[in-house]
Design an enzyme around this catalytic site. Sequence first.
Site, PDB file in Angstrom:
ATOM      1  N   ASP A   1      -0.024  -1.032  23.109  1.00  0.00           N
ATOM      2  CA  ASP A   1      -0.369  -0.349  24.369  1.00  0.00           C
ATOM      3  C   ASP A   1      -1.307   0.841  24.159  1.00  0.00           C
ATOM      4  OD1 ASP A   1       1.295   1.551  23.278  1.00  0.00           O
ATOM      5  OD2 ASP A   1       2.901   1.335  24.748  1.00  0.00           O
TER       6      ASP A   1
ATOM      7  N   LYS B   1       1.279   3.533  -3.251  1.00  0.00           N
ATOM      8  CA  LYS B   1       0.795   4.920  -3.292  1.00  0.00           C
ATOM      9  C   LYS B   1       1.933   5.880  -3.600  1.00  0.00           C
ATOM     10  CE  LYS B   1      -3.672   4.637  -2.066  1.00  0.00           C
ATOM     11  NZ  LYS B   1      -4.790   5.233  -2.812  1.00  0.00           N
TER      12      LYS B   1
ATOM     13  N   PHE C   1     -14.013  -0.052  16.769  1.00  0.00           N
ATOM     14  CA  PHE C   1     -14.328   0.409  18.129  1.00  0.00           C
ATOM     15  C   PHE C   1     -15.822   0.725  18.270  1.00  0.00           C
ATOM     16  CE2 PHE C   1      -9.892   2.128  19.650  1.00  0.00           C
ATOM     17  CZ  PHE C   1      -9.360   0.860  19.481  1.00  0.00           C
TER      18      PHE C   1
ATOM     19  N   VAL D   1     -11.886   2.987  13.610  1.00  0.00           N
ATOM     20  CA  VAL D   1     -13.146   3.688  13.915  1.00  0.00           C
ATOM     21  C   VAL D   1     -14.319   2.705  13.857  1.00  0.00           C
ATOM     22  CG1 VAL D   1     -14.712   5.550  13.243  1.00  0.00           C
ATOM     23  CG2 VAL D   1     -12.233   5.895  13.065  1.00  0.00           C
TER      24      VAL D   1
ATOM     25  N   ASP E   1       3.284  -0.719  12.342  1.00  0.00           N
ATOM     26  CA  ASP E   1       2.173   0.207  12.639  1.00  0.00           C
ATOM     27  C   ASP E   1       2.778   1.581  12.991  1.00  0.00           C
ATOM     28  OD1 ASP E   1      -0.958  -0.517  13.639  1.00  0.00           O
ATOM     29  OD2 ASP E   1      -0.135   1.366  14.387  1.00  0.00           O
ATOM     30  N   PRO E   2       2.444   2.643  12.246  1.00  0.00           N
ATOM     31  CA  PRO E   2       3.064   3.941  12.537  1.00  0.00           C
ATOM     32  C   PRO E   2       2.777   4.408  13.967  1.00  0.00           C
ATOM     33  CG  PRO E   2       1.985   3.989  10.398  1.00  0.00           C
ATOM     34  CD  PRO E   2       1.582   2.703  11.058  1.00  0.00           C
TER      35      PRO E   2
ATOM     36  N   TYR F   1       0.837  -1.208   0.000  1.00  0.00           N
ATOM     37  CA  TYR F   1       0.000   0.000   0.000  1.00  0.00           C
ATOM     38  C   TYR F   1       0.869   1.254   0.000  1.00  0.00           C
ATOM     39  CZ  TYR F   1      -3.789   3.143   1.604  1.00  0.00           C
ATOM     40  OH  TYR F   1      -4.711   4.156   1.737  1.00  0.00           O
TER      41      TYR F   1
ATOM     42  N   THR G   1      -0.607   7.290  17.935  1.00  0.00           N
ATOM     43  CA  THR G   1      -1.605   8.351  17.724  1.00  0.00           C
ATOM     44  C   THR G   1      -2.118   8.352  16.277  1.00  0.00           C
ATOM     45  OG1 THR G   1      -0.053  10.070  17.015  1.00  0.00           O
ATOM     46  CG2 THR G   1      -0.408   9.827  19.394  1.00  0.00           C
TER      47      THR G   1
HETATM   48  P1  NAD Z   1     -12.780   1.836   0.530  1.00  0.00           P
HETATM   49  O1  NAD Z   1     -12.094   0.520   0.633  1.00  0.00           O
HETATM   50  O2  NAD Z   1     -14.067   2.019   1.265  1.00  0.00           O
HETATM   51  O3  NAD Z   1     -13.033   2.227  -0.986  1.00  0.00           O
HETATM   52  C1  NAD Z   1     -12.195   1.846  -2.026  1.00  0.00           C
HETATM   53  C2  NAD Z   1     -13.064   1.527  -3.227  1.00  0.00           C
HETATM   54  O4  NAD Z   1     -12.224   1.173  -4.353  1.00  0.00           O
HETATM   55  C3  NAD Z   1     -13.991   0.331  -3.006  1.00  0.00           C
HETATM   56  O5  NAD Z   1     -15.282   0.646  -3.484  1.00  0.00           O
HETATM   57  C4  NAD Z   1     -13.344  -0.804  -3.814  1.00  0.00           C
HETATM   58  O6  NAD Z   1     -14.258  -1.777  -4.222  1.00  0.00           O
HETATM   59  C5  NAD Z   1     -12.742  -0.025  -4.969  1.00  0.00           C
HETATM   60  N1  NAD Z   1     -11.600  -0.684  -5.615  1.00  0.00           N
HETATM   61  C6  NAD Z   1     -10.510  -1.235  -5.018  1.00  0.00           C
HETATM   62  N2  NAD Z   1      -9.667  -1.711  -5.946  1.00  0.00           N
HETATM   63  C7  NAD Z   1     -10.230  -1.460  -7.166  1.00  0.00           C
HETATM   64  C8  NAD Z   1      -9.838  -1.724  -8.501  1.00  0.00           C
HETATM   65  N3  NAD Z   1      -8.705  -2.350  -8.782  1.00  0.00           N
HETATM   66  N4  NAD Z   1     -10.664  -1.331  -9.502  1.00  0.00           N
HETATM   67  C9  NAD Z   1     -11.837  -0.707  -9.231  1.00  0.00           C
HETATM   68  N5  NAD Z   1     -12.268  -0.440  -7.984  1.00  0.00           N
HETATM   69  C10 NAD Z   1     -11.464  -0.816  -6.957  1.00  0.00           C
HETATM   70  O7  NAD Z   1     -11.705   2.921   1.005  1.00  0.00           O
HETATM   71  P2  NAD Z   1     -11.860   4.485   1.304  1.00  0.00           P
HETATM   72  O8  NAD Z   1     -11.597   4.680   2.728  1.00  0.00           O
HETATM   73  O9  NAD Z   1     -13.123   4.993   0.717  1.00  0.00           O
HETATM   74  O10 NAD Z   1     -10.615   5.059   0.497  1.00  0.00           O
HETATM   75  C11 NAD Z   1     -10.757   5.651  -0.782  1.00  0.00           C
HETATM   76  C12 NAD Z   1      -9.390   6.107  -1.264  1.00  0.00           C
HETATM   77  O11 NAD Z   1      -8.836   7.050  -0.339  1.00  0.00           O
HETATM   78  C13 NAD Z   1      -8.368   4.983  -1.393  1.00  0.00           C
HETATM   79  O12 NAD Z   1      -7.583   5.197  -2.523  1.00  0.00           O
HETATM   80  C14 NAD Z   1      -7.533   5.130  -0.146  1.00  0.00           C
HETATM   81  O13 NAD Z   1      -6.222   4.654  -0.322  1.00  0.00           O
HETATM   82  C15 NAD Z   1      -7.564   6.618   0.080  1.00  0.00           C
HETATM   83  N6  NAD Z   1      -7.332   6.962   1.489  1.00  0.00           N
HETATM   84  C16 NAD Z   1      -8.319   6.733   2.419  1.00  0.00           C
HETATM   85  C17 NAD Z   1      -8.078   7.037   3.746  1.00  0.00           C
HETATM   86  C18 NAD Z   1      -9.123   6.831   4.818  1.00  0.00           C
HETATM   87  O14 NAD Z   1      -8.859   7.103   5.981  1.00  0.00           O
HETATM   88  N7  NAD Z   1     -10.320   6.400   4.501  1.00  0.00           N
HETATM   89  C19 NAD Z   1      -6.836   7.543   4.149  1.00  0.00           C
HETATM   90  C20 NAD Z   1      -5.861   7.733   3.173  1.00  0.00           C
HETATM   91  C21 NAD Z   1      -6.125   7.455   1.845  1.00  0.00           C
HETATM   92  N1  UDP Z   2      -6.181  -0.351  15.840  1.00  0.00           N
HETATM   93  C1  UDP Z   2      -6.514  -0.855  17.092  1.00  0.00           C
HETATM   94  N2  UDP Z   2      -7.578  -1.698  17.179  1.00  0.00           N
HETATM   95  C2  UDP Z   2      -8.333  -2.044  16.108  1.00  0.00           C
HETATM   96  C3  UDP Z   2      -8.008  -1.514  14.831  1.00  0.00           C
HETATM   97  C4  UDP Z   2      -6.903  -0.675  14.735  1.00  0.00           C
HETATM   98  O1  UDP Z   2      -5.841  -0.564  18.110  1.00  0.00           O
HETATM   99  O2  UDP Z   2      -9.305  -2.812  16.284  1.00  0.00           O
HETATM  100  C5  UDP Z   2      -5.047   0.603  15.761  1.00  0.00           C
HETATM  101  C6  UDP Z   2      -4.013   0.261  14.684  1.00  0.00           C
HETATM  102  O3  UDP Z   2      -3.043  -0.616  15.214  1.00  0.00           O
HETATM  103  C7  UDP Z   2      -3.455   1.634  14.369  1.00  0.00           C
HETATM  104  C8  UDP Z   2      -4.658   2.572  14.559  1.00  0.00           C
HETATM  105  O4  UDP Z   2      -5.570   1.858  15.383  1.00  0.00           O
HETATM  106  O5  UDP Z   2      -2.453   1.982  15.283  1.00  0.00           O
HETATM  107  C9  UDP Z   2      -5.332   2.968  13.244  1.00  0.00           C
HETATM  108  O6  UDP Z   2      -5.612   1.789  12.537  1.00  0.00           O
HETATM  109  P1  UDP Z   2      -6.414   1.769  11.156  1.00  0.00           P
HETATM  110  O7  UDP Z   2      -6.390   0.346  10.682  1.00  0.00           O
HETATM  111  O8  UDP Z   2      -7.732   2.415  11.320  1.00  0.00           O
HETATM  112  O9  UDP Z   2      -5.602   2.699  10.159  1.00  0.00           O
HETATM  113  P2  UDP Z   2      -4.071   3.012   9.893  1.00  0.00           P
HETATM  114  O10 UDP Z   2      -3.949   4.433  10.293  1.00  0.00           O
HETATM  115  O11 UDP Z   2      -3.181   2.138  10.720  1.00  0.00           O
HETATM  116  O12 UDP Z   2      -3.891   2.769   8.437  1.00  0.00           O
END
Ligand code: NAD
Ligand code: UDP
Length: 311
Positions: free
Chosen positions: A205, A148, A190, A187, A270-271, A144, A209
């Site tokens: 632990d 990215k 929990f 999210v 895990d960051p 990932y 953050t």
């Molecule tokens: P999500 O998993 O809910 O949505 C991703 C969508 O992409 C899904 O509908 C999935 O079916 C579709 N998809 C995956 N691979 C595909 C492919 N090869 N072809 C067509 N469709 C495909 O995730 P999200 O949280 O909505 O994230 C959306 C975007 O934002 C992602 O690119 C993710 O990396 C980025 N992003 C999200 C977060 C976050 O906190 N939600 C943080 C950082 C980046």
């Molecule tokens: N995490 C946790 N319990 C859970 C799911 C996640 O303690 O049931 C922690 C995870 O180890 C990370 C943070 O929560 O430190 C955020 O995790 P998430 O998978 O939501 O996203 P990330 O920011 O790591 O991509």
Amino acid sequence: MKKILVTGGAGFIGSHLCKRLLDENNIVICIDNFFTGRHKNIEQFIQNPNFRLIEHDIINPIDIEVDEIYNLACPASPPHYQYDPIKTMKTSVLGVMNMLDLAKQNNAKILQASTSEVYGDPQVHPQIENYWGNVNPIGIRSCYDEGKRCAETLMMDYHRMEGIDTKIVRIFNTYGPNMSPDDGRVVSNFIIQALKNENITIYGDGTQTRSFCYVDDLVDGLIKMMNSDLIGPINLGNPSERTILDFAKLIIKITNSKSKIIHTTLPKDDPTKRQPDITLAREKLNWQPKINIYEGIDKTVKYFKSFLSCN
Ligand code: NAD
Ligand code: UDP
């Protein structure tokens, strides 16, 4: 009317973006392979004549007419992107190349949903856009993180070589309704555990953050970025940082839950900390999050409650 493509439009963020773009009177084409996306997230748009769904995988080329592309297709939760790491990498490399080729063919603008994960386990805090990051290239998160990062490289190379109008947005942890209940992110985990009065599972632990941004704020930022002259990368997130332990306590309090906190193994790489520096977004996009954690979690809890009552 603009023809706007949202890849990953049936996912969590994508479905909110489709709604906003439809509300603003655009034609929205949603491409999704439904790996983590759900029909439920887009069923409200299916009857809308300005909405079109194409079930398609972006690792394969596609030829359609578009003015703008928001490339969100990619699984975002660690368990889902680690399920088939090679596929995750293909989505971020082949998929992004296909979308860039489509942008070139149509002379369209393209915005890439990048991530705070490009900073890895950051040694600069809060994270600012000119920090190059601290990423393990061979670990379980690399498919990932490095995928990215490669996508960002492709965006910039197509911009420099082909003159494409590219935009890179680095999204920090975002939450809200339409998150998949079983995607394993903190999210959703929990809130569901709290609503069921089950143990809240903190990995490690709980001193690590995160900074949580409500999805409506993020969507505002994505649209502002698309409509700007900027190329990016630009951070979008809510700088309000908290430990995962504090977040667990907050969810228990808001949901009035009887859940107990338990600690389990911390996944590898895990960051330890994450907080966006959003000075650039504030100054150049006049954007900053408006929704505080109580309001955002309240709306998200209502969504999960109604989900649980229907299942
Ligand atoms: P999500 O998993 O809910 O949505 C991703 C969508 O992409 C899904 O509908 C999935 O079916 C579709 N998809 C995956 N691979 C595909 C492919 N090869 N072809 C067509 N469709 C495909 O995730 P999200 O949280 O909505 O994230 C959306 C975007 O934002 C992602 O690119 C993710 O990396 C980025 N992003 C999200 C977060 C976050 O906190 N939600 C943080 C950082 C980046
Ligand atoms: N995490 C946790 N319990 C859970 C799911 C996640 O303690 O049931 C922690 C995870 O180890 C990370 C943070 O929560 O430190 C955020 O995790 P998430 O998978 O939501 O996203 P990330 O920011 O790591 O991509």
